[in-house]
Design a protein around this motif. Structure first.
Motif, PDB file in Angstrom:
ATOM      1  N   GLU A  26       0.924  -1.148   0.147  1.00 52.62           N
ATOM      2  CA  GLU A  26       0.004   0.015   0.079  1.00 52.62           C
ATOM      3  C   GLU A  26       0.812   1.421   0.014  1.00 52.62           C
ATOM      4  N   ASP A  27       2.108   1.145   0.713  1.00 56.06           N
ATOM      5  CA  ASP A  27       2.975   2.335   0.811  1.00 56.06           C
ATOM      6  C   ASP A  27       4.097   2.161   0.004  1.00 56.06           C
ATOM      7  N   MET A  34      12.751   5.665  -5.195  1.00 56.93           N
ATOM      8  CA  MET A  34      13.511   4.445  -4.645  1.00 56.93           C
ATOM      9  C   MET A  34      14.796   4.637  -5.313  1.00 56.93           C
ATOM     10  N   SER A  35      14.948   5.065  -6.620  1.00 59.51           N
ATOM     11  CA  SER A  35      16.276   5.306  -7.317  1.00 59.51           C
ATOM     12  C   SER A  35      16.903   6.210  -6.355  1.00 59.51           C
ATOM     13  N   LYS A  69      15.693  11.063   6.076  1.00 55.24           N
ATOM     14  CA  LYS A  69      15.709  11.998   4.826  1.00 55.24           C
ATOM     15  C   LYS A  69      14.647  11.972   3.949  1.00 55.24           C
ATOM     16  N   TYR A  70      14.231  10.756   3.670  1.00 56.16           N
ATOM     17  CA  TYR A  70      13.054  10.529   2.653  1.00 56.16           C
ATOM     18  C   TYR A  70      11.718  10.061   3.645  1.00 56.16           C
ATOM     19  N   GLY A  71      11.758  10.272   4.656  1.00 62.31           N
ATOM     20  CA  GLY A  71      10.451   9.991   5.469  1.00 62.31           C
ATOM     21  C   GLY A  71       9.667   8.790   5.516  1.00 62.31           C
ATOM     22  N   ILE A  72      10.762   7.814   5.432  1.00 62.69           N
ATOM     23  CA  ILE A  72      10.285   6.263   5.327  1.00 62.69           C
ATOM     24  C   ILE A  72      10.762   5.364   6.480  1.00 62.69           C
ATOM     25  N   ASP A  73      10.323   4.406   6.539  1.00 66.47           N
ATOM     26  CA  ASP A  73      11.017   3.420   7.925  1.00 66.47           C
ATOM     27  C   ASP A  73      11.363   2.220   7.040  1.00 66.47           C
ATOM     28  N   SER A  74      11.851   1.576   7.869  1.00 68.20           N
ATOM     29  CA  SER A  74      12.611   0.157   7.196  1.00 68.20           C
ATOM     30  C   SER A  74      11.811  -0.748   6.600  1.00 68.20           C
ATOM     31  N   THR A  75      10.359  -1.017   7.326  1.00 64.60           N
ATOM     32  CA  THR A  75       9.431  -1.730   6.739  1.00 64.60           C
ATOM     33  C   THR A  75       9.138  -1.366   5.255  1.00 64.60           C
ATOM     34  N   GLN A  76       8.705  -0.068   5.190  1.00 63.77           N
ATOM     35  CA  GLN A  76       8.398   0.416   3.735  1.00 63.77           C
ATOM     36  C   GLN A  76       9.454   0.347   2.734  1.00 63.77           C
ATOM     37  N   PHE A  77      10.699   0.409   3.061  1.00 61.03           N
ATOM     38  CA  PHE A  77      11.701   0.226   2.237  1.00 61.03           C
ATOM     39  C   PHE A  77      11.940  -1.175   1.990  1.00 61.03           C
ATOM     40  N   VAL A  78      11.983  -2.080   2.811  1.00 59.06           N
ATOM     41  CA  VAL A  78      12.104  -3.291   2.556  1.00 59.06           C
ATOM     42  C   VAL A  78      10.886  -4.132   1.758  1.00 59.06           C
ATOM     43  N   GLN A  79       9.730  -3.602   1.856  1.00 57.41           N
ATOM     44  CA  GLN A  79       8.470  -4.321   1.276  1.00 57.41           C
ATOM     45  C   GLN A  79       8.777  -3.764  -0.290  1.00 57.41           C
TER      46      GLN A  79
END
Length: 131
Positions: A26-27, A34-35, A69-79
């Motif tokens: 979803e997120d 991502m790039s 910096k990008y306002g994300i968390d590790s879960t969002q990045f990994v998914q």
């Protein structure tokens, strides 16, 4: 008989490479973002490998810095990373964009170094191999 199974396996593999293996989260982080994230991770890891004291002295942890910096968390990045990895064509586009950007940065940095050396009277080519 073995050749037939081998050929069927190769055809299955080729056809499945373009298919999506999992649903987008979803997120999902956009391809462009991502790039940018992977570009920053690559640069910061290079600094950490070349000059680890720089990041240590500033108490910078690579992934924490990038997530903030990008306002994300590790879960969002990994998914998001897993999703893009499940779609090889998209994953390749992302990594090609990172590679292209790194090459442009290297080329422009090399040009600046060369220009400064020429201005200062140093005529050595920083890109030339002096074995």
């Amino acid at each position: 008989m073995i050749n037939r199974f081998f050929c069927i396996g190769i055809c299955f593999l080729v056809l499945s490479c373009g298919n999506q293996l999992m649903e987008a989260p979803e997120d999902l982080i956009s391809k462009e973002k991502m790039s940018d994230i992977l570009y920053d991770i690559t640069l910061i890891n290079s600094i950490d490998n070349s000059h680890p004291q720089v990041l240590k002295s500033k108490n910078i942890k690579v992934m924490d810095f990038v997530f903030k910096k990008y306002g994300i968390d590790s879960t969002q990045f990994v998914q998001s990373d897993l999703y893009y990895a499940s779609v090889p064509a998209l994953y390749e586009e992302i990594y090609q964009a990172v590679e292209d950007r790194l090459e442009r940065a290297r080329d422009s940095t090399s040009k600046l170094i060369q220009d400064n050396r020429t201005k200062d009277g140093d005529t050595l080519d920083p890109l030339e191999d002096y074995d």
